[in-house]
Design a protein around this motif. Sequence first.
Motif, PDB file in Angstrom:
ATOM      1  N   ARG A 157       0.764  -1.245   0.110  1.00  0.00           N
ATOM      2  CA  ARG A 157       0.094   0.059  -0.076  1.00  0.00           C
ATOM      3  C   ARG A 157       0.872   1.234  -0.112  1.00  0.00           C
ATOM      4  NH1 ARG A 157      -5.156  -1.153   0.808  1.00  0.00           N
ATOM      5  NH2 ARG A 157      -5.838  -3.147   1.711  1.00  0.00           N
ATOM      6  N   PRO A 158       1.749   1.362  -1.097  1.00  0.00           N
ATOM      7  CA  PRO A 158       2.399   2.496  -1.306  1.00  0.00           C
ATOM      8  C   PRO A 158       2.013   4.135  -1.018  1.00  0.00           C
ATOM      9  CG  PRO A 158       2.227   1.743  -3.368  1.00  0.00           C
ATOM     10  CD  PRO A 158       1.617   0.863  -2.428  1.00  0.00           C
ATOM     11  N   THR A 159       0.729   4.190  -1.302  1.00  0.00           N
ATOM     12  CA  THR A 159       0.181   5.323  -1.256  1.00  0.00           C
ATOM     13  C   THR A 159      -0.631   5.888   0.028  1.00  0.00           C
ATOM     14  OG1 THR A 159      -2.065   4.719  -2.419  1.00  0.00           O
ATOM     15  CG2 THR A 159      -0.488   5.668  -3.908  1.00  0.00           C
ATOM     16  N   THR A 160      -1.145   4.930   0.845  1.00  0.00           N
ATOM     17  CA  THR A 160      -1.492   5.211   1.716  1.00  0.00           C
ATOM     18  C   THR A 160      -0.779   5.115   3.310  1.00  0.00           C
ATOM     19  OG1 THR A 160      -2.541   2.936   2.096  1.00  0.00           O
ATOM     20  CG2 THR A 160      -3.945   4.518   0.933  1.00  0.00           C
ATOM     21  N   THR A 161       0.422   4.372   3.076  1.00  0.00           N
ATOM     22  CA  THR A 161       1.201   4.045   4.444  1.00  0.00           C
ATOM     23  C   THR A 161       2.136   5.171   4.637  1.00  0.00           C
ATOM     24  OG1 THR A 161       1.230   1.573   3.718  1.00  0.00           O
ATOM     25  CG2 THR A 161       2.963   2.509   5.127  1.00  0.00           C
ATOM     26  N   LYS A 162       1.941   5.543   5.843  1.00  0.00           N
ATOM     27  CA  LYS A 162       2.719   6.570   6.382  1.00  0.00           C
ATOM     28  C   LYS A 162       3.900   6.077   7.512  1.00  0.00           C
ATOM     29  CE  LYS A 162      -1.083   9.645   6.110  1.00  0.00           C
ATOM     30  NZ  LYS A 162      -1.924  10.379   6.494  1.00  0.00           N
ATOM     31  N   VAL A 163       5.145   6.692   7.460  1.00  0.00           N
ATOM     32  CA  VAL A 163       6.085   6.603   8.296  1.00  0.00           C
ATOM     33  C   VAL A 163       6.423   7.638   9.031  1.00  0.00           C
ATOM     34  CG1 VAL A 163       8.704   5.610   8.502  1.00  0.00           C
ATOM     35  CG2 VAL A 163       7.200   4.854   6.431  1.00  0.00           C
ATOM     36  N   THR A 164       6.495   7.601  10.433  1.00  0.00           N
ATOM     37  CA  THR A 164       6.560   8.797  11.732  1.00  0.00           C
ATOM     38  C   THR A 164       7.697   8.311  12.178  1.00  0.00           C
ATOM     39  OG1 THR A 164       4.939   7.826  13.167  1.00  0.00           O
ATOM     40  CG2 THR A 164       3.994   9.463  11.353  1.00  0.00           C
ATOM     41  N   TYR A 165       8.510   9.429  12.502  1.00  0.00           N
ATOM     42  CA  TYR A 165       9.817   9.261  13.674  1.00  0.00           C
ATOM     43  C   TYR A 165       9.185  10.269  14.757  1.00  0.00           C
ATOM     44  CZ  TYR A 165      11.938   7.431   9.376  1.00  0.00           C
ATOM     45  OH  TYR A 165      12.209   6.629   8.322  1.00  0.00           O
ATOM     46  N   THR A 166       9.732   9.571  16.022  1.00  0.00           N
ATOM     47  CA  THR A 166       9.313  10.587  17.064  1.00  0.00           C
ATOM     48  C   THR A 166      10.672  10.456  18.143  1.00  0.00           C
ATOM     49  OG1 THR A 166       7.294  10.085  17.144  1.00  0.00           O
ATOM     50  CG2 THR A 166       7.948  11.074  18.830  1.00  0.00           C
ATOM     51  N   TYR A 167      11.261  11.551  18.270  1.00  0.00           N
ATOM     52  CA  TYR A 167      12.454  11.666  19.206  1.00  0.00           C
ATOM     53  C   TYR A 167      12.177  12.103  20.637  1.00  0.00           C
ATOM     54  CZ  TYR A 167      17.196  12.109  20.616  1.00  0.00           C
ATOM     55  OH  TYR A 167      18.477  11.979  21.404  1.00  0.00           O
ATOM     56  N   ASN A 168      12.291  11.503  21.787  1.00  0.00           N
ATOM     57  CA  ASN A 168      12.194  12.085  22.993  1.00  0.00           C
ATOM     58  C   ASN A 168      13.541  11.875  23.730  1.00  0.00           C
ATOM     59  OD1 ASN A 168       9.394  12.393  22.874  1.00  0.00           O
ATOM     60  ND2 ASN A 168       9.185  10.243  23.049  1.00  0.00           N
ATOM     61  N   THR A 169      13.798  12.808  24.832  1.00  0.00           N
ATOM     62  CA  THR A 169      15.091  12.904  25.473  1.00  0.00           C
ATOM     63  C   THR A 169      14.413  12.744  26.914  1.00  0.00           C
ATOM     64  OG1 THR A 169      15.842  14.595  23.843  1.00  0.00           O
ATOM     65  CG2 THR A 169      17.093  14.338  26.194  1.00  0.00           C
ATOM     66  N   ASP A 170      15.236  11.870  27.647  1.00  0.00           N
ATOM     67  CA  ASP A 170      15.064  11.847  29.195  1.00  0.00           C
ATOM     68  C   ASP A 170      15.483  13.023  29.695  1.00  0.00           C
ATOM     69  OD1 ASP A 170      14.160  10.844  31.771  1.00  0.00           O
ATOM     70  OD2 ASP A 170      15.811   9.416  31.600  1.00  0.00           O
ATOM     71  N   LYS A 171      15.039  13.797  30.688  1.00  0.00           N
ATOM     72  CA  LYS A 171      15.674  14.994  31.089  1.00  0.00           C
ATOM     73  C   LYS A 171      16.982  14.483  32.084  1.00  0.00           C
ATOM     74  CE  LYS A 171      12.239  18.219  30.014  1.00  0.00           C
ATOM     75  NZ  LYS A 171      12.537  19.097  29.095  1.00  0.00           N
ATOM     76  N   LYS A 172      16.588  13.322  32.903  1.00  0.00           N
ATOM     77  CA  LYS A 172      17.551  12.943  34.006  1.00  0.00           C
ATOM     78  C   LYS A 172      18.769  12.321  33.298  1.00  0.00           C
ATOM     79  CE  LYS A 172      14.116  12.226  37.525  1.00  0.00           C
ATOM     80  NZ  LYS A 172      13.880  11.237  38.728  1.00  0.00           N
ATOM     81  N   SER A 173      18.636  11.405  32.569  1.00  0.00           N
ATOM     82  CA  SER A 173      19.763  10.931  31.938  1.00  0.00           C
ATOM     83  C   SER A 173      20.433  11.322  30.733  1.00  0.00           C
ATOM     84  CB  SER A 173      19.374   9.306  31.721  1.00  0.00           C
ATOM     85  OG  SER A 173      18.691   9.208  30.586  1.00  0.00           O
ATOM     86  N   GLN A 174      19.581  12.237  30.292  1.00  0.00           N
ATOM     87  CA  GLN A 174      20.047  13.182  28.877  1.00  0.00           C
ATOM     88  C   GLN A 174      20.316  11.952  27.836  1.00  0.00           C
ATOM     89  OE1 GLN A 174      20.397  16.331  28.442  1.00  0.00           O
ATOM     90  NE2 GLN A 174      19.719  16.463  30.611  1.00  0.00           N
ATOM     91  N   ARG A 175      19.593  11.000  27.746  1.00  0.00           N
ATOM     92  CA  ARG A 175      19.615   9.970  26.557  1.00  0.00           C
ATOM     93  C   ARG A 175      18.346  10.110  25.897  1.00  0.00           C
ATOM     94  NH1 ARG A 175      21.284   3.996  28.014  1.00  0.00           N
ATOM     95  NH2 ARG A 175      21.394   4.136  25.829  1.00  0.00           N
ATOM     96  N   GLY A 176      18.206   9.862  24.746  1.00  0.00           N
ATOM     97  CA  GLY A 176      17.254   9.914  23.735  1.00  0.00           C
ATOM     98  C   GLY A 176      16.945   8.715  23.196  1.00  0.00           C
TER      99      GLY A 176
END
Length: 97
Positions: A21-40
């Motif tokens: 399904r090439p026309t309807t499929t979506k790819v999303t990227y989400t990046y979160n950072t942990d404030k205590k450990s400074q790791r994403g």
Amino acid sequence: MPSVSSATVFIHQSTLLLQARPTTTKVTYTYNTDKKSQRGTLAVKTFDPVSGTCFRFRTRKVNDLNRILRALGGMAGVMAGTSTGTEIVAAASGSAD
């Protein structure tokens, strides 16, 4: 929404979904950072609203991120209808985890 356990499985399943399904499929990227450990943490999701299929993968590893971006970025030709994507699926299946 099931999480996929490895980057190789995520790439393989996502490319198959993008081929189906090439026309309807979506790819999303989400990046979160942990404030205590400074790791994403990067979360990648491939979703097709027509079939309701969704794959999700989370990682902190740069190597996984590079493999996912390289494989799914190459799928742009499939989404545009100019390529079949079989070489991308073969490359993703043969790569080490």
